[in-house]
Structure formats: structure tokens, C-alpha cells
Design a protein around this motif. Structure first.
Motif, short mmCIF file in Angstrom:
data_model
loop_
_atom_site.label_atom_id
_atom_site.label_comp_id
_atom_site.label_asym_id
_atom_site.label_seq_id
_atom_site.Cartn_x
_atom_site.Cartn_y
_atom_site.Cartn_z
N THR A 1 13.35 -6.54 1.12
CA THR A 1 13.83 -7.90 0.88
C THR A 1 14.31 -8.06 -0.56
O THR A 1 14.07 -7.22 -1.41
N GLY A 2 14.97 -9.20 -0.80
CA GLY A 2 15.45 -9.47 -2.15
C GLY A 2 16.50 -8.47 -2.57
O GLY A 2 17.64 -8.50 -2.11
N TYR A 3 16.11 -7.58 -3.47
CA TYR A 3 16.94 -6.42 -3.82
C TYR A 3 16.34 -5.22 -3.08
O TYR A 3 15.51 -4.50 -3.63
N PRO A 4 16.71 -4.99 -1.82
CA PRO A 4 16.02 -3.97 -1.02
C PRO A 4 16.23 -2.56 -1.57
O PRO A 4 17.35 -2.06 -1.66
N ALA A 5 15.13 -1.92 -1.93
CA ALA A 5 15.21 -0.59 -2.55
C ALA A 5 15.82 0.44 -1.61
O ALA A 5 16.47 1.38 -2.07
N VAL A 6 15.63 0.28 -0.30
CA VAL A 6 16.13 1.30 0.64
C VAL A 6 17.64 1.42 0.61
O VAL A 6 18.20 2.48 0.90
N SER A 7 18.33 0.33 0.28
CA SER A 7 19.79 0.38 0.22
C SER A 7 20.31 0.42 -1.22
O SER A 7 21.31 1.09 -1.51
N TRP A 8 19.64 -0.26 -2.15
CA TRP A 8 20.06 -0.24 -3.55
C TRP A 8 19.85 1.12 -4.20
O TRP A 8 20.40 1.40 -5.27
N PHE A 9 19.06 1.96 -3.56
CA PHE A 9 18.88 3.33 -4.06
C PHE A 9 20.23 4.04 -4.17
O PHE A 9 20.46 4.82 -5.09
N GLY A 10 21.14 3.74 -3.24
CA GLY A 10 22.46 4.35 -3.29
C GLY A 10 23.24 3.94 -4.53
O GLY A 10 24.01 4.74 -5.09
N VAL A 11 23.05 2.72 -5.01
CA VAL A 11 23.73 2.25 -6.21
C VAL A 11 23.19 2.99 -7.44
O VAL A 11 23.95 3.44 -8.30
N VAL A 12 21.88 3.13 -7.53
CA VAL A 12 21.27 3.84 -8.65
C VAL A 12 21.72 5.30 -8.66
O VAL A 12 22.04 5.87 -9.71
N LEU A 13 21.76 5.92 -7.48
CA LEU A 13 22.20 7.31 -7.40
C LEU A 13 23.67 7.45 -7.78
O LEU A 13 24.08 8.48 -8.34
N ALA A 14 24.49 6.45 -7.50
CA ALA A 14 25.88 6.48 -7.95
C ALA A 14 25.94 6.51 -9.47
O ALA A 14 26.77 7.22 -10.06
N GLY A 15 25.06 5.76 -10.12
CA GLY A 15 24.98 5.82 -11.57
C GLY A 15 24.53 7.17 -12.08
O GLY A 15 25.06 7.69 -13.07
N VAL A 16 23.56 7.76 -11.40
CA VAL A 16 23.12 9.12 -11.75
C VAL A 16 24.28 10.09 -11.63
O VAL A 16 24.51 10.95 -12.51
N LEU A 17 25.05 9.96 -10.56
CA LEU A 17 26.16 10.88 -10.31
C LEU A 17 27.22 10.80 -11.40
O LEU A 17 27.63 11.83 -11.96
N VAL A 18 27.68 9.59 -11.71
CA VAL A 18 28.77 9.48 -12.69
C VAL A 18 28.30 9.90 -14.08
O VAL A 18 29.08 10.48 -14.86
#
Length: 395
Positions: A167-184
């Protein structure tokens, strides 16, 4: 005799500026004029432009920053990096937990950050193909898991851990955003060729995410032409001014609320997987917002390479991001309890935002001029360094 210290990396003005822009965007989302569907001709609707997208940019920058924090070579360096990340995550969790007690209605993102920092640890050194695969899975499968999890949490009450995951900022899906930051960041945020490619990819993802979600939803009769969910079953407007169908509890940054129900089994509105409005949490919305965040990060990175002085106000705010974020949550809490009127009524509801904006930029520039860190930035750094082994010496 001399101490052997871990190497440090130079700060990137573009990354700091993107983080600063994200913080100021969240200010606007939380204390700007009442949000409605975005319309260029209506200033009262302008917060909708930053609503949701600012938090995505913040998470993208967090993933990139994780890479820049992990500088230790060899096995000993890897152990030290893990300790630093875990200590920072624990500190963010503690600070975030305290901020959740503050009134004002701001859904605090820091506890979710703490979870995502720990989850991202294995991906800081894995092959890039695995980072890409995990990010794609999180963005595609995560929204489905979040939708199901939100329904279960709503029916059962759930736990604090379930709340962070779904809920809120759901970690299960927002994990993809953080990993995009790791990638770039691992590809090289200091390289102009990488930044140009990231800019193009970001524009493509934004067009694909928002365009495909709105087009498919409209074709199926589920959403309107801008991707807004069409009310069904007499649910009506949920309070956001957008006519959205009821969504999960604790939607951040002024998003829609939920119509309380107590069914014998979880009620899941699968049509929400096509919603592209801010904080909808669908794959299309996440990909679209991530595309905008990538484009902004790349554009500021390119500008920072050639004209870093122009970015100084934003980059100064970005270096003080944690302190300013927490300060604005406290300010919103105090403001909501005091019941004071808008300090600048001539600005049409933007008075509190302007006050916070000016205060944040001035404070950030003063701290930058002093050469010091912000108080909470210094706290997290000390917490991380406290777990270091005693320094070795060489003769």
C-alpha cells in the motif's frame, strides 16, 4: 603511519539537482493549491503535474545514490558497503517511523525507502542483465501483487510489513524504479553518451506508458481519454476530483481515497491495472512516470556537465534532501494543526508552497556555502560509519 580510507566519488550536480527538484515537487504536491486533473489554463490544477511523478523521481535518484555510496573495492569493501547501506536503511526506518506520527496527511516515503535499500543490496554488483530483468519483473508483476495485496490488507487489516509491501508506496512495484536508478548509475551518470541515451529512453517510456495505458483503457471503455477511471457501480467520485474508481488505502500525495467495504473475500478491481493517473500504481503509470523521471535526470545531468552553476539552487536542495523532506513533513503537520490561513492569499492557494520553497532554497544555499552536511545527512553518515571496522594503518 597513515590510515587507509575508502575511496570517495565526486558529487554529480545533475543527480543532486534531480533530487532537489523531486523534493520541491513533493512540496507542491503536499501543500500546493487543491489538485484537479492537469490543465495548462488552470493554475489550481498544476500540482497534478508533479503529483506522483516527484516521488518516482525521488526513488530513481535514491537507487542511483546507492551505487555512488558503494565504493569499497574487494571483499572487505563489499562488507563495508553492505554495513553502510543497512545502517542507512535502519536510520531511515527510524526517522520515517517518527514522521508517521506527525499529523497533516503526508504519507511518508522513508520506511519504503528503507525496505527498498535492503532489497537492492544484491543488485549493486550483479551483472546488469539481472538488474534489468529484476526491474522489468517488478514493474510488470509488482502492480498485480500490489493490487491483490491491497485488497487483502483492506479486508483483513494486515500488518505494518504488508502495508509497506503493498500500500501507499508499494515496495513490490516501486522496487523497479529503484533498480532503474541502480542501472543508470552503474552505466555511468557522469558520461554524456549514457545521459543522452537515457534521455531518449525516458521519452520513449513516458510516451509508451501513458499512451498505451490510456489507449487500451479507452478502447475497452474502462478509462476516459486521459486515462481517468470511469466510475462504476455507483461508486462516484472518491474525493480526488478526478472521478477515479476506489483505490487502495493510504494513497500518497493527495490521491483518491477508498470506499470502505467488508466483503467475505478480497474484492479486486482489475481495471485499475490500466489507470494512468498519478499514484494509480499500474504498470502503465509507473513506466510513464519512470520515463519522465529518467528524462529529467538525464537532462539535468547533461546541464550539470556544462553549466553546473545554473543548477546550484536545485543541487544545493538535493544535497539537503533528507533534512528538507523531514522538515516539510513537520511544517505540514504544524500548519494543519494551527489552522492558520494562507500566508499569501494573492497567490491563489500557493502561499504555503512558496514559503516552503524559499525557506528550503535559502537554507540549502547557506549549508552549501558553509561546506557542511545537513543534520540528518550527517546523522545517516555517522550511523553508517559507526559500523566500520577500526581503520588499518600502514607504515
Amino acid at each position: 603511519m597513515q590510515h587507509v580510507n575508502a575511496p570517495t566519488r565526486p558529487r554529480l550536480a545533475g543527480l543532486d539537482a534531480a533530487r532537489g527538484l523531486a523534493v520541491l515537487g513533493m512540496f507542491a504536491a503536499h501543500v500546493g493549491a487543491a489538485d484537479t486533473l492537469f490543465d495548462w489554463s488552470d493554475p489550481a490544477s498544476w500540482p497534478d503535474l508533479v503529483n506522483g511523478r516527484s516521488a518516482i523521481l525521488f526513488a530513481l535518484c535514491a537507487g542511483a545514490s546507492l551505487v555512488l555510496l558503494t565504493t569499497g573495492p574487494g571483499p572487505a569493501g563489499r562488507v563495508r558497503d553492505r554495513r553502510h547501506v543497512l545502517a542507512r536503511a535502519a536510520t531511515l526506518l527510524a526517522i520515517g517511523g517518527l514522521l508517521t506520527l506527525v499529523p497533516g496527511g503526508v504519507l511518508v516515503i522513508l520506511p519504503t525507502y528503507a525496505v527498498l535499500f535492503v532489497a537492492a543490496l544484491p543488485f549493486l554488483r550483479l551483472r546488469l542483465r539481472w538488474v534489468v530483468l529484476a526491474a522489468v519483473l517488478a514493474l510488470v508483476v509488482g502492480p498485480v501483487l500490489a493490487l491483490v495485496g491491497q485488497a487483502v490488507v483492506e479486508m483483513t487489516g494486515g500488518s505494518s510489513t504488508a502495508g509497506l509491501l503493498f500500500t501507499g508506496y508499494p515496495a513490490v512495484s516501486w522496487f523497479g524504479v529503484v533498480l532503474a536508478g541502480v542501472l543508470v548509475a552503474r552505466l555511468g551518470l557522469g558520461r554524456a553518451d549514457v545521459l543522452r541515451r537515457v534521455l531518449l529512453v525516458g521519452v520513449g517510456l513516458a510516451a509508451t506508458g501513458y499512451g498505451a495505458g490510456a489507449a487500451i483503457g479507452t478502447a475497452l471503455g474502462i478509462t476516459g481519454p486521459v486515462g481517468t477511471m470511469i466510475p462504476v457501480g455507483g461508486g462516484g467520485d472518491s474525493g480526488s476530483g478526478s472521478g477515479s474508481a476506489p483505490v487502495a488505502p493510504a494513497v500518497p500525495e493527495g490521491g483518491p481515497g477508498i470506499v470502505a467495504q467488508n466483503p467475505p473475500f478480497p474484492r479486486i478491481d482489475w481495471a485499475r491495472l490500466l489507470d494512468v493517473t498519478p499514484h494509480a500504481g499500474s504498470t502503465f503509470e509507473l513506466v510513464g512516470a519512470l520515463g519522465i523521471a529518467l528524462a529529467v535526470l538525464a537532462a539535468l545531468g547533461l546541464l550539470g556537465r556544462y553549466a553546473p552553476t545554473v543548477l546550484l539552487p536545485l543541487s544545493a536542495v538535493g544535497r539537503l534532501a533528507l533534512t528538507l523532506y523531514c522538515a516539510h513533513v513537520l511544517a505540514v503537520g504544524v500548519w494543519s494543526r494551527s489552522g492558520e490561513p494562507d500566508p499569501l492569499p494573492a497567490l491563489g492557494g500557493w502561499g504555503p508552497f512558496v514559503v516552503l520553497l524559499v525557506a528550503a532554497v535559502v537554507a540549502a544555499l547557506l549549508v552549501h556555502r558553509s561546506g557542511r552536511r545537513g543534520p540528518l545527512e550527517a546523522l545517516t553518515r555517522r550511523a553508517a560509519r559507526a559500523l566500520d571496522d577500526p581503520p588499518t594503518t600502514t607504515s
